[in-house]
Design an enzyme around this catalytic site. Structure first.
Site, PDB file in Angstrom:
ATOM      1  N   ASP A  67      52.752 -58.780  21.079  1.00  0.00           N
ATOM      2  CA  ASP A  67      52.042 -57.510  21.232  1.00  0.00           C
ATOM      3  C   ASP A  67      52.892 -56.498  22.002  1.00  0.00           C
ATOM      4  O   ASP A  67      54.001 -56.812  22.469  1.00  0.00           O
ATOM      5  CB  ASP A  67      50.672 -57.712  21.901  1.00  0.00           C
ATOM      6  CG  ASP A  67      50.721 -58.669  23.092  1.00  0.00           C
ATOM      7  OD1 ASP A  67      51.831 -58.934  23.597  1.00  0.00           O
ATOM      8  OD2 ASP A  67      49.670 -59.142  23.528  1.00  0.00           O
ATOM      9  N   ASN A 136      38.749 -62.444  29.006  1.00  0.00           N
ATOM     10  CA  ASN A 136      37.646 -62.255  28.053  1.00  0.00           C
ATOM     11  C   ASN A 136      37.871 -63.046  26.757  1.00  0.00           C
ATOM     12  O   ASN A 136      37.184 -62.822  25.776  1.00  0.00           O
ATOM     13  CB  ASN A 136      37.471 -60.766  27.746  1.00  0.00           C
ATOM     14  CG  ASN A 136      38.724 -60.151  27.136  1.00  0.00           C
ATOM     15  OD1 ASN A 136      39.702 -60.866  26.878  1.00  0.00           O
ATOM     16  ND2 ASN A 136      38.710 -58.863  26.897  1.00  0.00           N
ATOM     17  N   HIS A 138      40.661 -62.980  24.936  1.00  0.00           N
ATOM     18  CA  HIS A 138      41.541 -62.359  23.952  1.00  0.00           C
ATOM     19  C   HIS A 138      42.807 -63.187  23.714  1.00  0.00           C
ATOM     20  O   HIS A 138      43.267 -63.929  24.587  1.00  0.00           O
ATOM     21  CB  HIS A 138      41.848 -60.890  24.293  1.00  0.00           C
ATOM     22  CG  HIS A 138      42.804 -60.650  25.415  1.00  0.00           C
ATOM     23  ND1 HIS A 138      42.854 -59.456  26.098  1.00  0.00           N
ATOM     24  CD2 HIS A 138      43.772 -61.437  25.997  1.00  0.00           C
ATOM     25  CE1 HIS A 138      43.804 -59.523  27.009  1.00  0.00           C
ATOM     26  NE2 HIS A 138      44.362 -60.707  26.976  1.00  0.00           N
ATOM     27  N   GLU A 143      40.901 -58.195  21.195  1.00  0.00           N
ATOM     28  CA  GLU A 143      39.801 -58.222  22.146  1.00  0.00           C
ATOM     29  C   GLU A 143      38.542 -58.781  21.458  1.00  0.00           C
ATOM     30  O   GLU A 143      38.505 -58.888  20.229  1.00  0.00           O
ATOM     31  CB  GLU A 143      39.537 -56.796  22.650  1.00  0.00           C
ATOM     32  CG  GLU A 143      40.754 -56.138  23.321  1.00  0.00           C
ATOM     33  CD  GLU A 143      41.000 -56.611  24.750  1.00  0.00           C
ATOM     34  OE1 GLU A 143      40.805 -57.798  25.049  1.00  0.00           O
ATOM     35  OE2 GLU A 143      41.410 -55.764  25.575  1.00  0.00           O
TER      36      GLU A 143
HETATM   37  C1  F6R Z   1      50.531 -61.043  26.348  1.00  0.00           C
HETATM   38  C2  F6R Z   1      49.337 -61.537  25.681  1.00  0.00           C
HETATM   39  C3  F6R Z   1      48.035 -61.658  26.406  1.00  0.00           C
HETATM   40  C4  F6R Z   1      48.140 -62.621  27.581  1.00  0.00           C
HETATM   41  C5  F6R Z   1      46.802 -62.794  28.268  1.00  0.00           C
HETATM   42  C6  F6R Z   1      46.925 -63.638  29.519  1.00  0.00           C
HETATM   43  O1  F6R Z   1      51.608 -60.974  25.432  1.00  0.00           O
HETATM   44  O2  F6R Z   1      49.397 -61.843  24.528  1.00  0.00           O
HETATM   45  O3  F6R Z   1      47.049 -62.071  25.509  1.00  0.00           O
HETATM   46  O4  F6R Z   1      48.618 -63.858  27.128  1.00  0.00           O
HETATM   47  O5  F6R Z   1      46.253 -61.570  28.611  1.00  0.00           O
HETATM   48  O6  F6R Z   1      47.648 -62.900  30.470  1.00  0.00           O
HETATM   49  P1  F6R Z   1      48.249 -63.606  31.770  1.00  0.00           P
HETATM   50  O7  F6R Z   1      49.222 -64.601  31.277  1.00  0.00           O
HETATM   51  O8  F6R Z   1      48.884 -62.510  32.556  1.00  0.00           O
HETATM   52  O9  F6R Z   1      47.082 -64.262  32.443  1.00  0.00           O
END
Ligand code: F6R
Length: 240
Positions: A67, A136, A138, A143
């Site tokens: 992303d 959440n 995702h 989302e």
């Molecule tokens: C980032 C991504 C997000 C994270 C998720 C967890 O490339 O794809 O979905 O993996 O938000 O974030 P952290 O690892 O910071 O808890």
């Protein structure tokens, strides 16, 4: 789905790195989907150590970032591209042409998303997709409410995600992002989902053991034929 639980995030990271290195040894031309954020940092540090010791060779590996945030220059220190370069890619023996990023600075981000899908197809699809999970549920920036068959596209970030991202961006949190879709992610031949810490315990239990629902995007992984989950004890603490 195979679930492994480790004592702490350091061990989890090392085991995840071993898993990725073993996939590269089996297939030196591995197409690897990469994530940013807190979750993969220990794993990436270990991959860098392994590469320095010639225990793994990235010279033919291709990578695709999962992303990117919109409305940020790609040189911003917290763009997904900068994070991946700084925490992993610039320390590996991987040619620049093999690294793929979503181009948030494109004058036409929608067509950049489509071009990304085409590039993934052109290289034969993703062999191993790494994933983290948001508070959440995702995956990438898909989302809650994202369709299970969604493709790479532009999305609006939820309040939960923006509040979380304020740790990096302060008051200038991006409102939108580009992300591989859940359909794109599910086409990866193999998936490795990682999560650590108590804050993730509830959502991990919902995603892995609750109903498969678009309200919890990561629950779709229950339907993936080759999904491995690596957790530390804290993140696994609410699993039945
Ligand atoms: C980032 C991504 C997000 C994270 C998720 C967890 O490339 O794809 O979905 O993996 O938000 O974030 P952290 O690892 O910071 O808890």
């Amino acid at each position: 789905m195979k679930i492994f639980v480790y004592e702490n995030r350091e061990i989890l990271g090392k085991e995840a790195a071993k898993f990725i290195a073993s996939a590269i040894r089996k297939n030196p031309k591995l197409v690897l989907g990469l994530i940013t954020g807190e979750t993969p940092l220990e794993c990436y540090r270990e991959l860098v150590r392994m590469c320095e010791r010639d225990e793994v060779d990235f010279s033919q590996v291709k990578t695709f970032a999962l992303d990117e945030y919109l409305e940020l220059p790609s040189s911003h220190p917290y763009s997904c591209k900068s994070q991946l370069l700084e925490t992993l890619l610039r320390y590996l023996n991987i040619p620049h042409k093999n690294m793929h990023f979503l181009d948030a600075s494109s004058p036409n981000p929608a067509s950049a998303c489509q071009a990304y899908e085409e590039e993934i197809k052109r290289v034969g699809g993703i062999d191993l997709q790494l994933l983290g999970i948001g508070l959440n549920g995702h995956l990438g920036l898909n989302e809650p409410g994202s369709p299970f068959d969604s493709r790479t596209r532009i999305v609006e970030l939820t309040e939960t995600t923006k509040t979380y991202l304020a740790r990096y961006f302060g008051e200038r949190v991006p409102k939108k992002g580009m992300t591989m879709g859940l359909g794109t992610i599910m086409e990866a031949r193999e998936i490795l989902l990682m999560a650590h810490g108590q804050a993730k315990a509830d959502i991990v239990a919902k995603a892995l053991k609750g109903p498969v629902t678009t309200k919890v995007p990561a629950s779709i992984l229950q339907r993936h034929p080759a999904c491995t989950v690596m957790l530390d004890k804290a993140a696994a603490s609410r699993l039945p």
